[in-house]
Design a protein around this motif. Structure first.
Motif, PDB file in Angstrom:
ATOM      1  N   ASP A   2       0.839  -1.186   0.000  1.00  0.00           N
ATOM      2  CA  ASP A   2       0.000   0.000   0.000  1.00  0.00           C
ATOM      3  C   ASP A   2       0.886   1.252   0.000  1.00  0.00           C
ATOM      4  N   ALA A   3       0.277   2.412  -0.106  1.00  0.00           N
ATOM      5  CA  ALA A   3       1.023   3.671  -0.240  1.00  0.00           C
ATOM      6  C   ALA A   3       1.942   3.925   0.958  1.00  0.00           C
ATOM      7  N   ARG A   4       1.477   3.612   2.157  1.00  0.00           N
ATOM      8  CA  ARG A   4       2.291   3.841   3.352  1.00  0.00           C
ATOM      9  C   ARG A   4       3.530   2.941   3.339  1.00  0.00           C
ATOM     10  N   GLU A   5       3.370   1.687   2.901  1.00  0.00           N
ATOM     11  CA  GLU A   5       4.511   0.771   2.805  1.00  0.00           C
ATOM     12  C   GLU A   5       5.496   1.229   1.733  1.00  0.00           C
ATOM     13  N   LEU A   6       4.975   1.680   0.595  1.00  0.00           N
ATOM     14  CA  LEU A   6       5.850   2.170  -0.477  1.00  0.00           C
ATOM     15  C   LEU A   6       6.653   3.386  -0.021  1.00  0.00           C
ATOM     16  N   LEU A   7       5.983   4.302   0.660  1.00  0.00           N
ATOM     17  CA  LEU A   7       6.672   5.490   1.154  1.00  0.00           C
ATOM     18  C   LEU A   7       7.770   5.098   2.142  1.00  0.00           C
ATOM     19  N   ALA A   8       7.458   4.214   3.080  1.00  0.00           N
ATOM     20  CA  ALA A   8       8.446   3.788   4.072  1.00  0.00           C
ATOM     21  C   ALA A   8       9.634   3.115   3.387  1.00  0.00           C
ATOM     22  N   TRP A   9       9.359   2.217   2.455  1.00  0.00           N
ATOM     23  CA  TRP A   9      10.401   1.491   1.716  1.00  0.00           C
ATOM     24  C   TRP A   9      11.327   2.476   1.007  1.00  0.00           C
ATOM     25  N   ASN A  10      10.727   3.389   0.251  1.00  0.00           N
ATOM     26  CA  ASN A  10      11.530   4.319  -0.546  1.00  0.00           C
ATOM     27  C   ASN A  10      12.237   5.366   0.304  1.00  0.00           C
ATOM     28  N   MET A  11      11.609   5.818   1.375  1.00  0.00           N
ATOM     29  CA  MET A  11      12.286   6.763   2.273  1.00  0.00           C
ATOM     30  C   MET A  11      13.574   6.151   2.805  1.00  0.00           C
ATOM     31  N   ARG A  12      13.462   4.938   3.341  1.00  0.00           N
ATOM     32  CA  ARG A  12      14.644   4.301   3.920  1.00  0.00           C
ATOM     33  C   ARG A  12      15.679   4.015   2.834  1.00  0.00           C
ATOM     34  N   ARG A  13      15.238   3.482   1.690  1.00  0.00           N
ATOM     35  CA  ARG A  13      16.168   3.157   0.605  1.00  0.00           C
ATOM     36  C   ARG A  13      16.941   4.403   0.162  1.00  0.00           C
ATOM     37  N   LEU A  14      16.238   5.471  -0.101  1.00  0.00           N
ATOM     38  CA  LEU A  14      16.880   6.703  -0.565  1.00  0.00           C
ATOM     39  C   LEU A  14      17.760   7.315   0.520  1.00  0.00           C
ATOM     40  N   ARG A  15      17.279   7.288   1.753  1.00  0.00           N
ATOM     41  CA  ARG A  15      18.047   7.861   2.861  1.00  0.00           C
ATOM     42  C   ARG A  15      19.349   7.096   3.067  1.00  0.00           C
ATOM     43  N   VAL A  16      19.278   5.772   3.062  1.00  0.00           N
ATOM     44  CA  VAL A  16      20.467   4.944   3.273  1.00  0.00           C
ATOM     45  C   VAL A  16      21.430   5.076   2.088  1.00  0.00           C
ATOM     46  N   GLU A  17      20.899   5.096   0.860  1.00  0.00           N
ATOM     47  CA  GLU A  17      21.754   5.288  -0.324  1.00  0.00           C
ATOM     48  C   GLU A  17      22.565   6.570  -0.221  1.00  0.00           C
ATOM     49  N   ARG A  18      21.990   7.582   0.401  1.00  0.00           N
ATOM     50  CA  ARG A  18      22.663   8.875   0.524  1.00  0.00           C
ATOM     51  C   ARG A  18      23.473   8.990   1.819  1.00  0.00           C
ATOM     52  N   GLY A  19      23.434   7.951   2.634  1.00  0.00           N
ATOM     53  CA  GLY A  19      24.192   7.947   3.882  1.00  0.00           C
ATOM     54  C   GLY A  19      23.661   8.910   4.922  1.00  0.00           C
ATOM     55  N   LEU A  20      22.355   9.181   4.868  1.00  0.00           N
ATOM     56  CA  LEU A  20      21.743  10.117   5.808  1.00  0.00           C
ATOM     57  C   LEU A  20      21.121   9.374   6.982  1.00  0.00           C
ATOM     58  N   SER A  21      21.338   9.874   8.169  1.00  0.00           N
ATOM     59  CA  SER A  21      20.636   9.344   9.335  1.00  0.00           C
ATOM     60  C   SER A  21      19.214   9.904   9.324  1.00  0.00           C
ATOM     61  N   GLN A  22      18.346   9.296  10.113  1.00  0.00           N
ATOM     62  CA  GLN A  22      16.996   9.842  10.249  1.00  0.00           C
ATOM     63  C   GLN A  22      17.068  11.266  10.781  1.00  0.00           C
ATOM     64  N   GLU A  23      17.986  11.491  11.700  1.00  0.00           N
ATOM     65  CA  GLU A  23      18.131  12.821  12.295  1.00  0.00           C
ATOM     66  C   GLU A  23      18.522  13.862  11.246  1.00  0.00           C
ATOM     67  N   LYS A  24      19.475  13.517  10.380  1.00  0.00           N
ATOM     68  CA  LYS A  24      19.931  14.453   9.348  1.00  0.00           C
ATOM     69  C   LYS A  24      18.821  14.707   8.332  1.00  0.00           C
ATOM     70  N   LEU A  25      18.113  13.653   7.910  1.00  0.00           N
ATOM     71  CA  LEU A  25      17.001  13.833   6.983  1.00  0.00           C
ATOM     72  C   LEU A  25      15.936  14.731   7.597  1.00  0.00           C
ATOM     73  N   ALA A  26      15.623  14.489   8.850  1.00  0.00           N
ATOM     74  CA  ALA A  26      14.622  15.300   9.544  1.00  0.00           C
ATOM     75  C   ALA A  26      15.058  16.760   9.633  1.00  0.00           C
TER      76      ALA A  26
END
Length: 87
Positions: A2-26
């Motif tokens: 569903d949309a919420r799962e897709l968003l979560a998947w892609n957020m983490r994938r893109l964030r990790v690919e860029r080497g960003l912590s959750q804190e830095k992304l936030a």
């Protein structure tokens, strides 16, 4: 997915690919870090304005935040825990 799962998947994938912590992304998105965590854990339903902020920060079109994973693509893994070494 569903949309919420897709968003979560892609957020983490893109964030990790860029080497960003959750804190830095936030911080870069002007969003609370705990909210980023709750989005990645599929607890929250974000507004389109929040998704747009995240997409801009991650440097992708907003549609990419809802991209279907490729067949056989493994779930994105979190970054290594702990403080990053100072360089």
């Amino acid at each position: 997915m569903d949309a919420r799962e897709l968003l979560a998947w892609n957020m983490r994938r893109l964030r990790v690919e860029r080497g960003l912590s959750q804190e830095k992304l936030a911080l870069d998105s002007s969003i609370d870090r705990t909210y980023v965590s709750r989005l990645e854990r599929r607890i929250e339903n974000p507004s389109i304005a929040i998704v747009e902020k995240l997409a801009l920060t991650l440097g992708v079109p907003i549609a990419q935040m809802f991209a279907e994973p490729k067949q056989h693509e493994t779930a994105p893994q979190p970054l290594r825990a702990g403080r990053k070494p100072r360089g």
